[in-house]
Design a protein around this motif. Structure first.
Motif: not given
Lengths: 548, 548
Positions: A134-144
């Motif tokens: 994805g191009m908008v950071g929807g698929s990676v964690p922000v924290f844990d």
């Protein structure tokens, strides 16, 4: 008529190696490899929590007991090795990095259901992850947040060879599904540059558009059914006086809603008007309302004849006229109409060593036709090209019917994203705008940014009014960002456009939704989120505006 | 190749007058006139509340003060004359009758909003009504619900002549919209027999399918935006501990949600992924979640060449093979594939004096092609017909390209509903089934019902797996009903089919949803209803299962 060049493919097209063999859509090289670890010498991606003003919500943290429970649910599918977790914590653009310590790899909807039930009880946040493209950071964690990967849910469950209805698990890679159905004389109704890595569940969760959208339309129309894991324990009843009361309700059946309930809307029917079309809620919900575990999708028949024409146009006005003419003369066989500007071509040449098959032009257009009769299609296309060249709409062009050559032409368009990522830091905008004014913002920004930007490019799905506007710089620069935002969003809003045509909202765009959605709509979104995920454990920090 | 008959149109096709001139899709005659009053001598329709086990919910009743308020909101648009209220209280099939005493005719979204705000405050039930052409009693009151007619909301607001995007009020009649866009070289993406009366808002609210569905797909894909009036005063917030609390919220913008709030999702963008696709909730919600006031819809270009072939097949197996062959040989130009059985043809002949253009056959198939090149399409169709006749799939046929002749062939299929309604009391079923077994239920029922049924027929959208199964009798008979239900629903559920492919749920099918939807799905529907219409004033007694 334009002479057919493919029979004597010019050597200049093959100048330089296109990179590693294999799935031709897959970018290669350390920087460009989707989901790869930082190669030695590559700067590490800053943590999202340090770069952005985000505060961790009061979810629980994963304990030893949680890990033991996960190991019981998904034996052998619990990843805690820090090195193995590096790539899944970083987005494809390598500008966002979470600090998840746990990645789970379920194989079935049932395992997803049990995981989510446990996480709901323990108030643990969950980040569903498909191909992480994805191009908008929807698929990676922000924290844990716990990463719930669909990578092992990659089985085709059924395929009806007459109707073309495919039922498969959410973790099937799009390119592999394409191969599967093409062997059976069908094609997938969507195609995108990330096909070698992206998962169909992620495509549906983000309502992916792509290169075939012009012909086959939206996933809201082609997805026939979904099985989703979410939350379903609350039934709201209306008392006789119209007062609301809440009751707990033990569900007997399965959609995987946020507490592990599984919602079975997995029909394979072309038409079904038995009540609200619930699956529509989850298409494009970006994993924030439920986790898609199974998809039923309608595949179109494989066209007997595919042609691709790659043309040079002297100006954007001519690009627009070419599009109108094309629609009139090619009609029902038109399956894609893409454009790119001269700088895009320079960048794919410089960074990927792909050469233009036509003379240098201010704009390039890629037209694809797909039909059931090669002779008829060649005739339609021939007449169109004759007219386009004769009238000066197009100054040069080449055409291909051979599959290998078709892929090489498509690569010029599909690999622009990759070329840009090698050009430096990329500011990416994905906009819907009135097609007549699609390129104006590019011209405006070039003037506005001057030498502060390395390159400003425009390309995209002209047929759908969707511009991919990208600005590159040597490195991230706050002043460049300030010159871009909110200017680009205000410009788009001024045109009643969309600040995210197809890439979705994810983490990056959650606070600019207001440029394209009125407050009433955002409030209804919050209400739906609260209904389906009252604890907010599904993909938090994404898709919805951050609460005040 | 099959000789082209239309140039010498056989006299037998024109045997007998087809009824009154005018919009050819519109049924004529006292019994068949949609929405007409009971003609003298016609038996009055029994009140729904007397015929069915329904209990009126404790809504308020309309008072003088309410009428005064309505008159202020919609001057001249308040109908209380009992004679004028007769037709709107009765459904098209003339088997359901409400006892509403008030019909309102707003002209704008704002008026709808004010009406709904008043009704919400006063706890008055509202029945939205478009053309009143529905087959499941969704558009007529059950008791004394206020009828909110969209008849005066019939303006086209804009049409983009390049993109084909039409924006119009919900009360525009489908046939008039067709005429409007066809003058501008586009067509509506849907077409149905009721086109002369139905409203586009009702089409969207019921997710109408129709005759072009095979080619242009679902309204979930072609509708780009909606403005809806519903209820939006409740914002649910999550406290830090995950506990829900409810707050009142004054909305500043407009979608007409159940308390009069207006939700503006009226984008005209082909692609827009800025958050949840809220309009999808309302498409197919049958007026129970909000009242659609404005529609933005994507119209396809008008085809340059339309051909219709009307063919006779010796058996259902040949119908299926004709369909497969057709898909292979006609591909992207195929725009409709309908079938009807011999009894259907007999009934349109007997009751409407339309004669078959081909020799008597067990089955008939209507194929339509729509394309951009008349020569290419004629060639494709010619090859197909040659093959179909030569191989015995088809035993007779005729073809038309002239618009008038095309309409006459379509009438044979489109007016079956009308012919059936003149045959006696009609038990109607609209099912999705596996296409290979689409006709089995018809054969089964003929054996099962024997002489207790007057006629048992099957026809419909074979291309979409959608059977219209109809049984006629001289009069309503409880024993015949008992032989039909739940047998037909159980049969359909056994095939994983849908008990309502396109007609929707309305009043009639609210308690059979369980045959096609699991309990979890029905519960989520109830939750969405409670969220968007907590007082339950929007089209009560419809669409959702009656509460225990």
């Amino acid at each position: 008529m334009l002479p057919r060049r493919p029979l004597a493919w010019p050597a200049w097209l093959l100048r330089g190696a296109p990179g590693a063999a294999g799935s031709w859509g897959r970018p290669v090289g350390p920087l460009a490899r989707r989901g790869c670890c930082s190669a030695p010498g590559t700067p590490e991606v800053p943590l999202t929590r340090e770069r952005y003003p985000v505060r961790r919500l009061p979810f629980s943290t994963v304990s030893k007991q949680d890990l033991a429970a996960f190991e019981r649910i998904v034996p052998g599918g619990v990843v805690t090795d820090p090195e193995a977790l590096q790539a899944p914590n970083v987005d494809w653009l390598r500008t966002l990095r979470g600090c998840s310590k746990v990645l789970l790899r379920p194989r079935t909807s049932e395992e997803v259901s049990h995981i989510l039930r446990h996480c709901h009880e323990r108030n643990l946040a969950v980040n569903p992850q498909g191909g992480n493209t994805g191009m908008v950071g929807g698929s990676v964690p922000v924290f844990d947040e716990i990463i719930l990967s669909t990578a092992r849910m990659n089985r085709v469950l059924s395929f009806h060879s007459v109707s073309g209805i495919l039922v498969c698990q959410a973790g099937c890679v799009l390119e592999e599904l394409s191969r599967y159905v093409e062997e059976r004389d069908f094609i997938m109704p969507l195609d995108l540059g990330a096909k070698g890595s992206c998962h169909i569940g992620g495509n549906v969760a983000t309502n992916a558009g792509g290169l075939r959208f012009l012909r086959y339309g939206s996933l809201h129309g082609t997805v026939l059914g979904l099985e989703v894991v979410s939350w379903g324990s609350c039934l709201v009843q209306r008392s006789p006086r119209g007062v609301l009361s809440r009751l707990s309700w033990a569900h007997v059946v399965a959609q995987v809603l946020a507490d592990g309930t599984v919602l079975d809307c997995l029909t394979s029917l072309r038409k079904d008007n038995t009540g609200y079309d619930l699956k529509q809620l989850f298409i494009g919900s970006e994993g924030t309302l439920g986790i898609i575990t199974t998809v039923s999708i309608l595949c179109p028949p494989k066209p007997r004849a595919v042609n691709v024409a790659f043309l040079g146009c002297p100006g954007f006005a001519e690009v627009l006229q070419t599009f109108s003419t094309c629609k009139g003369m090619l009609g029902e066989i038109l399956s894609a109409f893409e454009f790119m500007d001269a700088v895009c071509m320079q960048l794919v040449g410089r960074h990927l060593h792909l050469a233009s098959p036509v003379q240098e032009s201010p704009f390039y257009v890629l037209i694809e036709t797909s039909g059931s009769n090669a002779g008829h299609d060649a005739e339609k296309l021939g007449h169109f090209l004759e007219h386009a060249l004769g009238s000066g709409l197009v100054t040069d062009g080449t055409m291909a019917t051979d599959q290998r050559k078709v892929k090489m032409l498509w690569a010029l368009r599909e690999r622009i994203t990759e070329a840009l990522s090698r050009d430096g830091y990329v500011y990416k905008y994905d906009l819907s705008l009135p097609v007549e004014r699609l390129y104006d913002i590019v011209t405006d920004l070039r003037a506005r940014l001057g030498p502060h930007a390395k390159h400003v490019v425009g390309y995209g799905h002209l047929g759908d009014g969707n511009l991919h506007l990208n600005v590159t710089a040597e490195a991230f620069s706050p002043s460049l960002l300030a010159a871009l935002e909110p200017h680009v969003y205000e410009w788009t809003a001024g045109q009643q456009g969309s600040v995210s045509a197809e890439h979705g909202v994810g983490f990056r765009k959650r606070d600019v939704l207001g440029y394209s959605k009125p407050p009433g709509a955002l409030q209804l979104m919050q209400q739906l989120k609260a209904l389906l995920d009252p604890k907010g454990i599904l993909n938090p920090y994404k898709t919805l505006p951050s609460q005040a």
